[in-house]
Design an enzyme around this catalytic site. Sequence first.
Site, short mmCIF file in Angstrom:
data_model
loop_
_atom_site.label_atom_id
_atom_site.label_comp_id
_atom_site.label_asym_id
_atom_site.label_seq_id
_atom_site.Cartn_x
_atom_site.Cartn_y
_atom_site.Cartn_z
N ALA A 195 0.83 -1.21 0.00
CA ALA A 195 0.00 0.00 0.00
C ALA A 195 0.86 1.25 0.00
O ALA A 195 1.15 1.84 1.04
CB ALA A 195 -0.94 -0.01 1.20
N LEU A 196 1.30 1.65 -1.20
CA LEU A 196 2.15 2.83 -1.37
C LEU A 196 1.45 3.94 -2.15
O LEU A 196 1.38 5.08 -1.71
CB LEU A 196 3.46 2.44 -2.08
CG LEU A 196 4.43 3.57 -2.41
CD1 LEU A 196 4.97 4.20 -1.12
CD2 LEU A 196 5.58 3.06 -3.28
N PRO A 219 -3.96 8.75 -4.23
CA PRO A 219 -4.60 9.55 -5.28
C PRO A 219 -3.71 10.66 -5.84
O PRO A 219 -3.76 10.96 -7.03
CB PRO A 219 -5.83 10.13 -4.57
CG PRO A 219 -6.18 9.10 -3.54
CD PRO A 219 -4.85 8.58 -3.06
N ARG A 244 -4.54 -18.76 -41.52
CA ARG A 244 -5.53 -17.84 -42.11
C ARG A 244 -5.23 -17.66 -43.59
O ARG A 244 -4.10 -17.34 -43.97
CB ARG A 244 -5.49 -16.50 -41.38
CG ARG A 244 -6.31 -15.40 -42.05
CD ARG A 244 -7.79 -15.64 -41.92
NE ARG A 244 -8.53 -14.45 -42.33
CZ ARG A 244 -9.57 -14.46 -43.14
NH1 ARG A 244 -9.98 -15.61 -43.68
NH2 ARG A 244 -10.20 -13.35 -43.44
N GLN A 257 4.61 -10.61 -47.86
CA GLN A 257 5.83 -10.08 -47.24
C GLN A 257 5.54 -9.01 -46.17
O GLN A 257 6.30 -8.89 -45.21
CB GLN A 257 6.77 -9.52 -48.30
CG GLN A 257 7.43 -10.62 -49.13
CD GLN A 257 8.43 -10.09 -50.14
OE1 GLN A 257 8.35 -8.93 -50.55
NE2 GLN A 257 9.37 -10.92 -50.53
N GLY A 288 -9.55 -7.95 -38.57
CA GLY A 288 -10.80 -7.77 -37.85
C GLY A 288 -10.97 -8.75 -36.70
O GLY A 288 -11.54 -8.41 -35.66
N GLU A 291 4.70 0.01 -11.67
CA GLU A 291 6.12 -0.11 -11.29
C GLU A 291 6.94 1.05 -11.87
O GLU A 291 8.14 0.91 -12.13
CB GLU A 291 6.72 -1.46 -11.76
CG GLU A 291 6.02 -2.67 -11.19
CD GLU A 291 6.29 -2.90 -9.72
OE1 GLU A 291 7.15 -2.19 -9.16
OE2 GLU A 291 5.65 -3.78 -9.13
N SER A 339 6.78 4.61 -18.13
CA SER A 339 7.92 4.69 -19.05
C SER A 339 8.64 6.02 -18.90
O SER A 339 9.88 6.09 -18.97
CB SER A 339 7.44 4.51 -20.50
OG SER A 339 6.99 3.18 -20.71
#
Length: 385
Positions: A121-122, A125, A269, A280, A341, A364, A367
């Site tokens: 619990a760190l 809000p 597919r 390609q 799709g 964690e 970025s």
Amino acid sequence: MDADDFTAVLSEVRRFVRERVVPLEAEIDEKDEMPTDIREAAKKMGLFGFALPEEYGGLGLSMYEEARLMFELGYTTPSLRSMFGTNNGIAGHVLMVGGTEGQKAEWLPRIASGEVLASFALTEPDAGSDPSTLTTRAHREGDTWVINGAKRYITNAPLADVFMVFARTDPDAPRTRGISTFLVPAGTPGLTVAPKDHKMGQFGAWTADVYFDDVRVPAEALVGGEDGLDRGFHTAMGCIAHGRVHISSLCVGMAERLVDESVEYARTRRQSGRAIGSYQLVQGLIADSMTDYYAGRATVLEAARAFDAGTDTKIGPSCAKYFASEMVWRVADRAVQIHGGAGYMRGVAVERFYRDARLFRIYEGTSQIQQVIIAKALLGEAARG
């Protein structure tokens, strides 16, 4: 761990993930719940304590071994890892890094066995990327501490048996000082867990807000005892560094699964009478994803080696987490593109992983926070202008 024993553990976990959990992924996502039998099986396999010391009932894996284990666990829904990840990671490591011998003996064996589910619990809000701004307070009254405040997005909070609560114990200290950690059992008067959050993805892994209204705990609930006073921020940062390598390893496991899903779909597919894998531009998407996965795996393993050696416990974890979380997002996006799709439809694995993968770039440390950590560590005083 002995190499042969570790190989056996990896083999058992791989079989468990691919034979028992993968077939249940759609059900877990739809019901937003981990089946009880999967939870019990994970306990029996020692997954609630793989990163905790053997002397306390864990498997005692090194960071390098843990990374390889996470590659296997990451192959399926991340809610599986979330079920026991906090016990092994940021919550369990609070006691490993900062707990007294008595606290370790009392709590770690039960955490390692899965008897106790722990929460970290760190986050608050108004204190997410920068936890040094947290406002939850704890003040001393005789032989007790009184805690008031609120925490947000706390993993496993609705199920937790104990919370590792970070609170400001010295309001006049600098922001990264004056913070301490407390062991607060669930059910303590004044502790309230809000209804679980309804998230974009990672269903089956529950998070919720947690409130503290004059929550009283004994003096011995202070992690580290009197020596742990005002050391909570540094304890948290040490736990989170380990967690960043842990999460980056999970991203690599998911990327492997997404590559496998992409390759299988491109093989089977057909469009205009031929497999789409013969085109390609589709081949290019698959090649890019495989290259990303390969680079991510190498990055994480190198970060784990350095972490174990103690030669890099800051830049490496941030680099690994930054690269791997961005990498798996690219791989997930390409997987949806390859499926066309079908990749946008619920019930298709890559659609679910696309939603699941988005969170890795946030928790964690986002970025952007990783960029700041890396740059400041390299630039030193020059980064301050």
